[in-house]
Design a protein around this motif. Structure first.
Motif, PDB file in Angstrom:
ATOM      1  N   ILE A 136      13.531  20.762  18.309  1.00  0.00           N
ATOM      2  CA  ILE A 136      13.718  19.392  17.821  1.00  0.00           C
ATOM      3  C   ILE A 136      12.856  18.462  18.667  1.00  0.00           C
ATOM      4  O   ILE A 136      13.014  18.397  19.892  1.00  0.00           O
ATOM      5  CB  ILE A 136      15.206  18.987  17.902  1.00  0.00           C
ATOM      6  CG1 ILE A 136      16.032  19.919  17.024  1.00  0.00           C
ATOM      7  CG2 ILE A 136      15.392  17.519  17.509  1.00  0.00           C
ATOM      8  CD1 ILE A 136      17.523  19.835  17.267  1.00  0.00           C
ATOM      9  N   ALA A 137      11.939  17.760  18.022  1.00  0.00           N
ATOM     10  CA  ALA A 137      11.033  16.838  18.724  1.00  0.00           C
ATOM     11  C   ALA A 137      11.776  15.573  19.107  1.00  0.00           C
ATOM     12  O   ALA A 137      12.404  14.936  18.262  1.00  0.00           O
ATOM     13  CB  ALA A 137       9.838  16.495  17.844  1.00  0.00           C
ATOM     14  N   ASP A 138      11.692  15.204  20.388  1.00  0.00           N
ATOM     15  CA  ASP A 138      12.240  13.933  20.844  1.00  0.00           C
ATOM     16  C   ASP A 138      11.203  12.823  20.748  1.00  0.00           C
ATOM     17  O   ASP A 138      11.533  11.678  20.489  1.00  0.00           O
ATOM     18  CB  ASP A 138      12.749  14.049  22.285  1.00  0.00           C
ATOM     19  CG  ASP A 138      13.905  15.030  22.406  1.00  0.00           C
ATOM     20  OD1 ASP A 138      14.737  15.105  21.475  1.00  0.00           O
ATOM     21  OD2 ASP A 138      13.975  15.728  23.430  1.00  0.00           O
ATOM     22  N   GLU A 139       9.944  13.178  20.973  1.00  0.00           N
ATOM     23  CA  GLU A 139       8.836  12.221  20.878  1.00  0.00           C
ATOM     24  C   GLU A 139       7.603  12.927  20.334  1.00  0.00           C
ATOM     25  O   GLU A 139       7.350  14.085  20.656  1.00  0.00           O
ATOM     26  CB  GLU A 139       8.487  11.650  22.255  1.00  0.00           C
ATOM     27  CG  GLU A 139       9.529  10.749  22.850  1.00  0.00           C
ATOM     28  CD  GLU A 139       9.116  10.197  24.215  1.00  0.00           C
ATOM     29  OE1 GLU A 139       7.913  10.244  24.555  1.00  0.00           O
ATOM     30  OE2 GLU A 139      10.006   9.731  24.930  1.00  0.00           O
ATOM     31  N   LEU A 140       6.838  12.209  19.517  1.00  0.00           N
ATOM     32  CA  LEU A 140       5.558  12.699  19.007  1.00  0.00           C
ATOM     33  C   LEU A 140       4.467  11.721  19.397  1.00  0.00           C
ATOM     34  O   LEU A 140       4.671  10.514  19.370  1.00  0.00           O
ATOM     35  CB  LEU A 140       5.581  12.816  17.479  1.00  0.00           C
ATOM     36  CG  LEU A 140       6.494  13.857  16.859  1.00  0.00           C
ATOM     37  CD1 LEU A 140       6.415  13.773  15.339  1.00  0.00           C
ATOM     38  CD2 LEU A 140       6.146  15.256  17.334  1.00  0.00           C
ATOM     39  N   CYS A 188       7.924  14.665   8.367  1.00  0.00           N
ATOM     40  CA  CYS A 188       7.440  15.977   7.933  1.00  0.00           C
ATOM     41  C   CYS A 188       7.117  16.853   9.146  1.00  0.00           C
ATOM     42  O   CYS A 188       7.526  18.017   9.209  1.00  0.00           O
ATOM     43  CB  CYS A 188       6.205  15.816   7.055  1.00  0.00           C
ATOM     44  SG  CYS A 188       5.350  17.360   6.696  1.00  0.00           S
ATOM     45  N   ALA A 189       6.376  16.300  10.099  1.00  0.00           N
ATOM     46  CA  ALA A 189       5.996  17.064  11.292  1.00  0.00           C
ATOM     47  C   ALA A 189       7.232  17.534  12.053  1.00  0.00           C
ATOM     48  O   ALA A 189       7.324  18.703  12.448  1.00  0.00           O
ATOM     49  CB  ALA A 189       5.090  16.224  12.186  1.00  0.00           C
ATOM     50  N   LYS A 190       8.197  16.641  12.238  1.00  0.00           N
ATOM     51  CA  LYS A 190       9.440  17.012  12.937  1.00  0.00           C
ATOM     52  C   LYS A 190      10.212  18.075  12.162  1.00  0.00           C
ATOM     53  O   LYS A 190      10.752  19.021  12.747  1.00  0.00           O
ATOM     54  CB  LYS A 190      10.317  15.776  13.148  1.00  0.00           C
ATOM     55  CG  LYS A 190       9.788  14.824  14.192  1.00  0.00           C
ATOM     56  CD  LYS A 190      10.702  13.610  14.317  1.00  0.00           C
ATOM     57  CE  LYS A 190      10.194  12.640  15.368  1.00  0.00           C
ATOM     58  NZ  LYS A 190      11.092  11.473  15.518  1.00  0.00           N
ATOM     59  N   ARG A 191      10.284  17.909  10.853  1.00  0.00           N
ATOM     60  CA  ARG A 191      10.998  18.875  10.003  1.00  0.00           C
ATOM     61  C   ARG A 191      10.362  20.248  10.103  1.00  0.00           C
ATOM     62  O   ARG A 191      11.040  21.262  10.287  1.00  0.00           O
ATOM     63  CB  ARG A 191      11.017  18.387   8.551  1.00  0.00           C
ATOM     64  CG  ARG A 191      11.603  19.398   7.564  1.00  0.00           C
ATOM     65  CD  ARG A 191      11.613  18.875   6.141  1.00  0.00           C
ATOM     66  NE  ARG A 191      10.339  18.395   5.650  1.00  0.00           N
ATOM     67  CZ  ARG A 191       9.337  19.187   5.232  1.00  0.00           C
ATOM     68  NH1 ARG A 191       9.444  20.499   5.280  1.00  0.00           N
ATOM     69  NH2 ARG A 191       8.222  18.645   4.760  1.00  0.00           N
ATOM     70  N   GLU A 192       9.036  20.286   9.991  1.00  0.00           N
ATOM     71  CA  GLU A 192       8.322  21.564  10.043  1.00  0.00           C
ATOM     72  C   GLU A 192       8.484  22.227  11.414  1.00  0.00           C
ATOM     73  O   GLU A 192       8.657  23.444  11.500  1.00  0.00           O
ATOM     74  CB  GLU A 192       6.848  21.377   9.700  1.00  0.00           C
ATOM     75  CG  GLU A 192       6.601  21.070   8.241  1.00  0.00           C
ATOM     76  CD  GLU A 192       6.846  22.263   7.320  1.00  0.00           C
ATOM     77  OE1 GLU A 192       6.818  23.424   7.775  1.00  0.00           O
ATOM     78  OE2 GLU A 192       7.059  22.037   6.110  1.00  0.00           O
ATOM     79  N   LEU A 193       8.424  21.434  12.477  1.00  0.00           N
ATOM     80  CA  LEU A 193       8.614  21.990  13.820  1.00  0.00           C
ATOM     81  C   LEU A 193       9.990  22.642  13.913  1.00  0.00           C
ATOM     82  O   LEU A 193      10.118  23.779  14.387  1.00  0.00           O
ATOM     83  CB  LEU A 193       8.468  20.901  14.881  1.00  0.00           C
ATOM     84  CG  LEU A 193       8.690  21.355  16.327  1.00  0.00           C
ATOM     85  CD1 LEU A 193       7.620  22.350  16.762  1.00  0.00           C
ATOM     86  CD2 LEU A 193       8.691  20.140  17.263  1.00  0.00           C
ATOM     87  N   PHE A 194      11.014  21.951  13.443  1.00  0.00           N
ATOM     88  CA  PHE A 194      12.363  22.505  13.506  1.00  0.00           C
ATOM     89  C   PHE A 194      12.507  23.740  12.616  1.00  0.00           C
ATOM     90  O   PHE A 194      13.034  24.770  13.039  1.00  0.00           O
ATOM     91  CB  PHE A 194      13.406  21.454  13.137  1.00  0.00           C
ATOM     92  CG  PHE A 194      14.798  22.013  13.138  1.00  0.00           C
ATOM     93  CD1 PHE A 194      15.421  22.334  14.341  1.00  0.00           C
ATOM     94  CD2 PHE A 194      15.463  22.250  11.950  1.00  0.00           C
ATOM     95  CE1 PHE A 194      16.700  22.885  14.350  1.00  0.00           C
ATOM     96  CE2 PHE A 194      16.737  22.801  11.953  1.00  0.00           C
ATOM     97  CZ  PHE A 194      17.356  23.126  13.148  1.00  0.00           C
TER      98      PHE A 194
END
Length: 152
Positions: free
Chosen positions: A72-76, A60-66
């Motif tokens: 595009i998040a490589d690492e969280l 969800c966090a990656k989707r929302e960021l994009f």
């Protein structure tokens, strides 16, 4: 607004919903934070939004960021959880939520900045000392207090 929350709004109207969200504070190699000016209250915040049914919070966090930024998040890295009275919010349209928000830090990412037109008026990187709480959307101010107190 996400599909699940949108569906729930049709059933309950503006009544308070418990909203689980995944969010990301994106930090560049100069230590600046990527913030977006929201279209609903015209205040600044990081990317984030509601979890869909059976969606992993990290996804969800990656989707929302994009969706909101084009990044595009490589690492969280898990940062904190924002919940309680301080995270309770009434949107300008009258929708009320009690947020349970899981916030990540992202320092490794790629992509080109592109604001989501429906939700974001402007994207900009801010140096931490440029950020004041009055410019931040109310339900996420406690997160900024915590983040900024740890680096300033």
């Amino acid at each position: 607004m996400s599909g699940y929350i949108s569906d729930m709004r049709k059933l309950v109207g503006h009544r308070t919903l418990i909203q689980c969200a995944g969010s990301v504070i994106c930090v560049d190699d100069k230590g600046r934070l990527l913030l977006g000016r929201r279209t609903d209250n015209h205040l600044w915040g990081y990317a984030g939004g509601s979890v869909e049914i059976d969606e992993k919070i990290e996804d969800c966090a990656k989707r929302e960021l994009f969706e909101e930024t084009g990044i595009i998040a490589d690492e969280l890295e898990l940062f904190c959880i924002n919940s309680g009275k301080e995270a309770h919010y009434i949107y300008p349209n009258g929708d009320e939520v009690s947020n349970v928000e899981i916030i990540y830090i992202c320092k490794k990412y790629h992509g080109e900045l592109k604001p989501q037109e429906e939700e974001i008026e402007e994207l900009r990187f801010f140096r931490p000392e440029e950020i004041t709480l009055d410019m931040i959307s109310p339900p996420i101010r406690p997160v900024f207090e915590k983040y900024l107190s740890g680096i300033l």
